[in-house]
Enzyme design. Structure first.
Site, PDB file in Angstrom:
ATOM      1  CG  HIS A 479      66.240  56.646  -9.345  1.00  0.00           C
ATOM      2  ND1 HIS A 479      65.592  56.198 -10.485  1.00  0.00           N
ATOM      3  CD2 HIS A 479      65.250  56.852  -8.423  1.00  0.00           C
ATOM      4  CE1 HIS A 479      64.290  56.130 -10.273  1.00  0.00           C
ATOM      5  NE2 HIS A 479      64.047  56.535  -9.022  1.00  0.00           N
ATOM      6  CB  CYS A 501      62.570  58.482  -6.892  1.00  0.00           C
ATOM      7  SG  CYS A 501      63.019  57.379  -5.531  1.00  0.00           S
TER       8      CYS A 501
END
Length: 534
Positions: A479, A501
């Site tokens: 992301h 992440c």
């Protein structure tokens, strides 16, 4: 023409006698033959031995054909009747004197319900009377079991089931509660101050436990006549019977010590939750408070005894509602990914066997047995298992210009996109911090959930409006991380790492979102560097 004064010759023993007239003889030649007369005689007497044999064979074949036809008709009737009565009540079955032949289960259910309501006892005592139903007198009718017994009466197959001269009278499937009967009769026919009251057990919701409640001696009803009337109505429901009550002076019907012993046994059953096991690790836990509602002591007021018992009908009703909801499981097809060599490189979807709870009455029996015996081991529910299927997807990761996949290299903090063995594009990243469990997991995964924008939440943080999110391993995914462009530039997860992440520049995260659809393989490998990788 016949000669006058002479009787014409006749042929007897025929259905209709024919008169044959012999013509007079003329000339020297042979007598003329009357063809018409011969034909008439042939019709009357038959056409000789050959014709008789042929006619006999014809009659034999006709009789054989008729017998065969009769057999076929009987067989057809048999199979037709068996098919008709497969889901209907057999001939000769009665309930409460009412013929049930040919009725469906829904029709039988309506009749059972009506006959239970029509079953009443007219009670007459000293200056009082009452009309009581079966439920008033402590009778619990299992309607489902009664319907099943009616539908399966006379067996499931064979000539005896369809024989209308073989009859079977089906009673109600019911349980009697002597305490409830005694309570009803006492409350309706004996003044409060004069009543004999047996000691019993009650559930204290505040203490979450049973305790004994002391009774007392006094005046009590004789139950024998009422019990006989109730038993008669169970055997043949739908009637109204009259019973005159008799009273007697009795001591405390059930002692306090007996009630205390039963209360202690009941509390032992509540000390541990009841567990019902499905397949694998699936279980359903029944709270102790629910088990408490199933406790139903078995008493004999005449003998002054009380034993721990359980309401089987209530148990089955609970399991009917809850068992499938907790233990049923849909079958999930396993999806394996193979390369062009036929080697399994990953399992994108784990296969799960399907489970459907079956034979709830049998499971209810096992629950009752475990509770009565005080067995605290999990009860194994009856269930049917459907093995999961397998599906294979061939992914072209090992050929030039094949399927897209992404390699995340934790050591140099890069993410590289490939089409098979052809390298397409490499991006700088910043992976998860190596501390406090925030590192990015290594292994082979597949992108499964994607968002153009999302608010991310976790322990100690909220990140609103995060763009171009592609999850591949639970809460780990690619992301945009515009708050961490410095960490991405340096490739330094040790000091600027995420919560797991893969942080990327916006244009790079968008490229992943646009070009790597759900199902794209992601391989995470390497080790986090102790400092900046760039």
């Amino acid at each position: 023409m016949a000669m006058e004064g002479q009787e014409e010759p006749r042929i007897s023993d025929v259905d209709q006698a024919e008169t044959v007239t012999m013509p007079p003889t003329t000339g020297d030649g042979p007598d003329p033959v009357d063809l018409s007369a011969d034909q008439q005689a042939n019709r009357a007497l038959g056409a000789g031995p050959a014709h008789e044999a042929s006619s006999g064979r014809h009659r034999g074949r006709t009789i054989l054909a008729l017998l065969l036809l009769a057999v076929l008709l009987l067989v057809g009737c048999w199979f037709g009747a068996r098919a008709f009565f497969r889901d209907r009540v057999a001939p000769g079955v009665t309930l409460g004197g009412k013929m049930m032949m040919g009725r469906t289960s829904d029709q039988v259910r309506q009749i059972v319900d009506q006959q239970v309501r029509d079953s009443q006892v007219e009670l007459k005592g000293e200056g009082a009377s009452a009309r009581a139903g079966l439920k008033d007198l402590g009778v619990s009718v299992d309607q489902d079991a009664t319907v099943t017994r009616v539908m399966t009466a006379k067996g499931s197959a064979g000539i005896s089931r369809l024989n209308p001269f073989h009859s079977e009278a089906v009673p109600l499937v019911a349980e009697q509660d002597q305490l409830a009967m005694n309570k009803y009769l006492t409350e309706h026919f004996i003044d409060r101050q004069d009543r004999s009251v047996p000691s019993t057990i009650v559930f204290d919701s505040g203490a979450h436990a049973f305790r004994a409640q002391e009774g007392r001696g006094g005046k009590g009803p004789e139950l024998g006549r009422v019990q006989n009337a109730v038993s008669s109505l169970i055997d043949k429901p739908g009637r109204r019977l009259a019973v005159g009550l008799v009273y007697k002076d009795v001591g405390m019907p059930i002692s306090l010590d007996t009630a205390n012993q039963v209360a202690a046994q009941a509390n032992q059953r509540l000390a541990k939750d009841l567990v019902i096991k499905g397949t694998d690790d699936d279980v359903m836990t029944v709270p102790a408070a629910t088990v408490a509602t199933w406790v139903k002591p078995v008493t004999d007021l005449g003998k002054g005894t009380m034993e721990l018992g359980f309401d089987r009908q209530a148990i089955q009703q609970y399991l009917d509602q809850e068992l499938a909801r907790h233990l049923d499981r849909d079958m999930v097809t396993a999806v394996n990914v193979k390369n062009t060599k036929g080697e399994v490189v990953a399992e994108t979807t784990k296969g799960v066997d399907g489970v459907r709870v079956s034979d709830v009455p049998a499971t209810a029996d096992l629950v009752v047995k475990a509770l009565v015996q005080g067995d605290t081991n999990p009860v194994q529910a009856r269930a049917e298992v459907t093995p999961h299927k397998e599906q294979t997807r061939v992914a072209r990761y090992d050929v030039p210009d094949g399927d897209i996949w992404i390699r995340v290299n934790l050591s140099d903090q890069t993410a590289t996109a490939y089409h098979g063995t052809t390298e397409v594009k490499t991006f700088p990243i910043c992976s998860g911090s190596p501390y406090d469990g925030d590192w990015s997991d290594t292994g082979t995964f597949f992108i499964n959930v994607r968002y153009t924008v999302q608010t991310m939440r976790g322990p100690g943080y909220v990140s609103p409006n995060v763009r171009w999110v592609s999850y591949y391993n639970g809460s780990e995914g690619f992301h945009t991380a515009d708050w961490n462009y410095g960490g991405i530039a340096k490739g330094d997860p040790t000091h600027y790492g995420s919560h797991g992440c893969i942080n990327m520049y916006e244009q790079d995260a968008k490229w992943i979102y646009d070009n790597a659809p759900a199902g794209t393989m992601v391989k995470v490998e390497g080790q986090v560097p102790p400092g900046p990788a760039r």
